[in-house]
Write a protein that holds these residues in place. Structure first.
Motif, PDB file in Angstrom:
ATOM      1  N   SER A   1       0.805  -1.225   0.000  1.00 58.89           N
ATOM      2  CA  SER A   1       0.000   0.000   0.000  1.00 58.89           C
ATOM      3  C   SER A   1       0.836   1.272   0.000  1.00 58.89           C
ATOM      4  O   SER A   1       0.328   2.346  -0.344  1.00 58.89           O
ATOM      5  N   VAL A   2       2.101   1.186   0.400  1.00 62.46           N
ATOM      6  CA  VAL A   2       2.929   2.398   0.445  1.00 62.46           C
ATOM      7  C   VAL A   2       3.872   2.506  -0.753  1.00 62.46           C
ATOM      8  O   VAL A   2       4.569   3.515  -0.896  1.00 62.46           O
TER       9      VAL A   2
ATOM     10  N   TRP B   1      12.907   1.983   3.852  1.00 64.42           N
ATOM     11  CA  TRP B   1      12.264   3.269   4.121  1.00 64.42           C
ATOM     12  C   TRP B   1      13.330   4.360   4.043  1.00 64.42           C
ATOM     13  O   TRP B   1      14.432   4.186   4.555  1.00 64.42           O
TER      14      TRP B   1
ATOM     15  N   THR C   1      14.499   7.627   5.684  1.00 67.08           N
ATOM     16  CA  THR C   1      14.261   8.017   7.088  1.00 67.08           C
ATOM     17  C   THR C   1      14.908   9.352   7.438  1.00 67.08           C
ATOM     18  O   THR C   1      15.864   9.799   6.804  1.00 67.08           O
TER      19      THR C   1
ATOM     20  N   GLN D   1       9.602   7.757   9.134  1.00 69.68           N
ATOM     21  CA  GLN D   1       9.584   6.977   7.903  1.00 69.68           C
ATOM     22  C   GLN D   1       8.846   7.771   6.837  1.00 69.68           C
ATOM     23  O   GLN D   1       7.748   8.281   7.073  1.00 69.68           O
ATOM     24  N   LEU D   2       9.458   7.868   5.666  1.00 72.48           N
ATOM     25  CA  LEU D   2       8.893   8.637   4.565  1.00 72.48           C
ATOM     26  C   LEU D   2       8.366   7.694   3.488  1.00 72.48           C
ATOM     27  O   LEU D   2       8.959   6.651   3.211  1.00 72.48           O
ATOM     28  N   LEU D   3       7.263   8.077   2.891  1.00 71.13           N
ATOM     29  CA  LEU D   3       6.686   7.257   1.816  1.00 71.13           C
ATOM     30  C   LEU D   3       7.666   7.160   0.650  1.00 71.13           C
ATOM     31  O   LEU D   3       8.281   8.168   0.263  1.00 71.13           O
TER      32      LEU D   3
ATOM     33  N   THR E   1       9.289   7.196  -2.910  1.00 68.21           N
ATOM     34  CA  THR E   1       9.018   8.015  -4.096  1.00 68.21           C
ATOM     35  C   THR E   1       9.908   7.550  -5.227  1.00 68.21           C
ATOM     36  O   THR E   1      10.833   6.761  -5.029  1.00 68.21           O
TER      37      THR E   1
ATOM     38  N   THR F   1       6.557  12.602   1.718  1.00 69.13           N
ATOM     39  CA  THR F   1       5.657  12.859   2.841  1.00 69.13           C
ATOM     40  C   THR F   1       5.878  11.818   3.933  1.00 69.13           C
ATOM     41  O   THR F   1       6.320  10.693   3.678  1.00 69.13           O
TER      42      THR F   1
ATOM     43  N   TYR G   1       5.216   9.001   6.539  1.00 67.76           N
ATOM     44  CA  TYR G   1       4.333   7.852   6.716  1.00 67.76           C
ATOM     45  C   TYR G   1       4.107   7.593   8.208  1.00 67.76           C
ATOM     46  O   TYR G   1       2.985   7.325   8.642  1.00 67.76           O
ATOM     47  N   SER G   2       5.158   7.669   9.003  1.00 65.35           N
ATOM     48  CA  SER G   2       5.042   7.469  10.453  1.00 65.35           C
ATOM     49  C   SER G   2       6.147   8.242  11.163  1.00 65.35           C
ATOM     50  O   SER G   2       7.189   8.550  10.576  1.00 65.35           O
TER      51      SER G   2
END
Length: 396
Positions: free
Chosen positions: A135-136, A151, A153, A172-174, A176, A185, A187-188
């Motif tokens: 999903s990510v 990820w 980071t 953690q970044l989505l 790209t 952006t 993610y967490s």
């Protein structure tokens, strides 16, 4: 397979108070020999001054006694001054130890504070990398059938140079495509604070180099061991390991998995308001080949800094001290091998103690390692960090 780590945001209400560790290496052993004076009777004062008893008239005796008494008073005064001086020296020594502790924390805070950007990945306890949730992952990767394991980071970190307080966020970044990473952006975000008032921190051991080990109590039966190792040849490069451990019946410790971060210092602390993006001096690593077991097989030795834990030695913050010599025999088979010259182990010995260890091979025959030792009742006994070299003549 999805990640086994959950994200928890933790805060603490206020800064901590610096724990003073003052102890003196000097003590007074000088005492006035009052018992000797009493035992020698009326000639005691003369014997103290080196005179021998002899006969004399009353007036002369009185004169000499007055002189002797005056000298004895001066002797008492001098001894008192010596005792006072020794006491002052003890206080100075105590302040020096305290000052060294403050200096070590100040150096640590300077090296740990800043923007740390890089990549992170989850691995099973067998060392198998875990793929990111579908999903990510951007659609372009799915169309190209490219699997994503890392990820991107951020870890903005700020430590107070005067008080024992450190705060940081593991972000953690989505994923790209390309250099769109500069506009990634979040993610967490896992925010953590270490202070004496934070009940989630069981222990925090540190070195002035910027390396540290933290023991986090996540739940009653779940702890996390966080190892942060600074490259001693490059203070802007570090690795963080987070081992997730389940404690069963307060005796058996079972490793659930491990998360690994490879990070570079990107600049002074800005609370994550700017991303390194394509300027990051590293790349995704999780799917690259693991290190070769023969690279760590052999007899290793080096200098170890350590701190121990028991019922009489309490407190969260511990400076890793000492210059003990550590010898380790590694065959490579009992260690879980990871990419980028990293490895870890987690095993129980014959007496029921559990030893967790992580390592980073910096160069051929040189490594930095760190370990936590737990008792048979899952109580923390020791934390250490060591710089080791291999004895080449004993390589197996």
């Amino acid at each position: 397979m999805t990640s086994f780590f959950s994200v928890n945001v933790t805060t603490s209400p206020s800064p901590c108070i610096l724990q003073q560790r003052c102890f003196s290496t000097l003590s007074s052993s000088t005492h006035l020999p009052h018992s000797s004076l009493q035992q020698k009777g009326k000639f005691g004062a003369f014997l103290l001054l080196g005179f021998r008893p002899f006969s004399f008239n009353w007036r002369r005796r009185r004169t000499l006694m007055c002189a002797a008494n005056q000298d004895a008073k001066e002797a008492v005064k001098e001894i008192g001054e010596i005792d006072g001086l020794i006491g002052v020296m003890g206080e100075v020594d105590s302040h020096q130890v305290h000052d060294k502790s403050i200096e070590a924390w100040s150096q640590f805070s300077g090296r740990i504070s800043g923007e740390w950007d890089g990549f992170g990945a989850d691995f099973s306890k067998q060392g198998k990398v875990i793929e990111l949730p579908e999903s990510v992952v951007p659609e372009a990767y799915r169309e190209w059938e490219v699997k994503v394991f890392d990820w991107q980071t951020q870890c903005p970190t700020l430590a107070d140079p005067k008080d024992h307080v450190i705060q940081y966020r593991s972000v953690q970044l989505l994923p790209t495509v390309g250099c769109e990473a500069d506009a990634a952006t979040v993610y967490s975000s896992d925010e953590r604070k270490v202070s004496v008032e934070n009940s989630e921190v069981n222990a925090f051991a540190y070195q002035s180099s910027g390396s540290y080990v933290a023991v986090w109590q996540k739940k009653d039966d779940l702890i996390e061991l966080e190892y942060c190792l600074i490259n001693p040849q490059d203070f802007e490069s570090r690795v963080r390991f987070i081992q997730r451990i389940c404690v069963l019946n307060n005796t058996e410790m079972e490793l659930q998995g491990i998360r690994v971060f490879r990070e570079q210092w990107y600049g002074p602390f800005r609370n994550g308001d700017q991303l390194g993006g394509c300027a990051i001096r590293d790349s995704a690593f999780a799917s690259t080949a693991p290190m070769i077991s023969s690279d760590i097989a052999g007899i290793w030795q080096g200098s170890k800094a350590v701190t121990t834990f028991d019922t009489t030695n309490t407190g969260i913050f511990r400076e890793l001290l000492g210059d003990e010599t550590q010898k380790s025999v590694r065959d490579g088979e009992n260690n879980v091998l990871l990419p980028k010259q990293l490895w870890f182990s987690f095993e129980q010995n014959k007496v029921g103690e559990t030893l967790s260890e992580v390592g980073w091979l910096l160069d051929h025959g040189k490594a930095i390692t760190s370990s936590c030792l737990f008792s048979s009742t899952a109580k923390l006994k020791e934390i250490s960090i060591a710089l080791e070299t291999i004895a080449l003549e004993h390589v197996v």
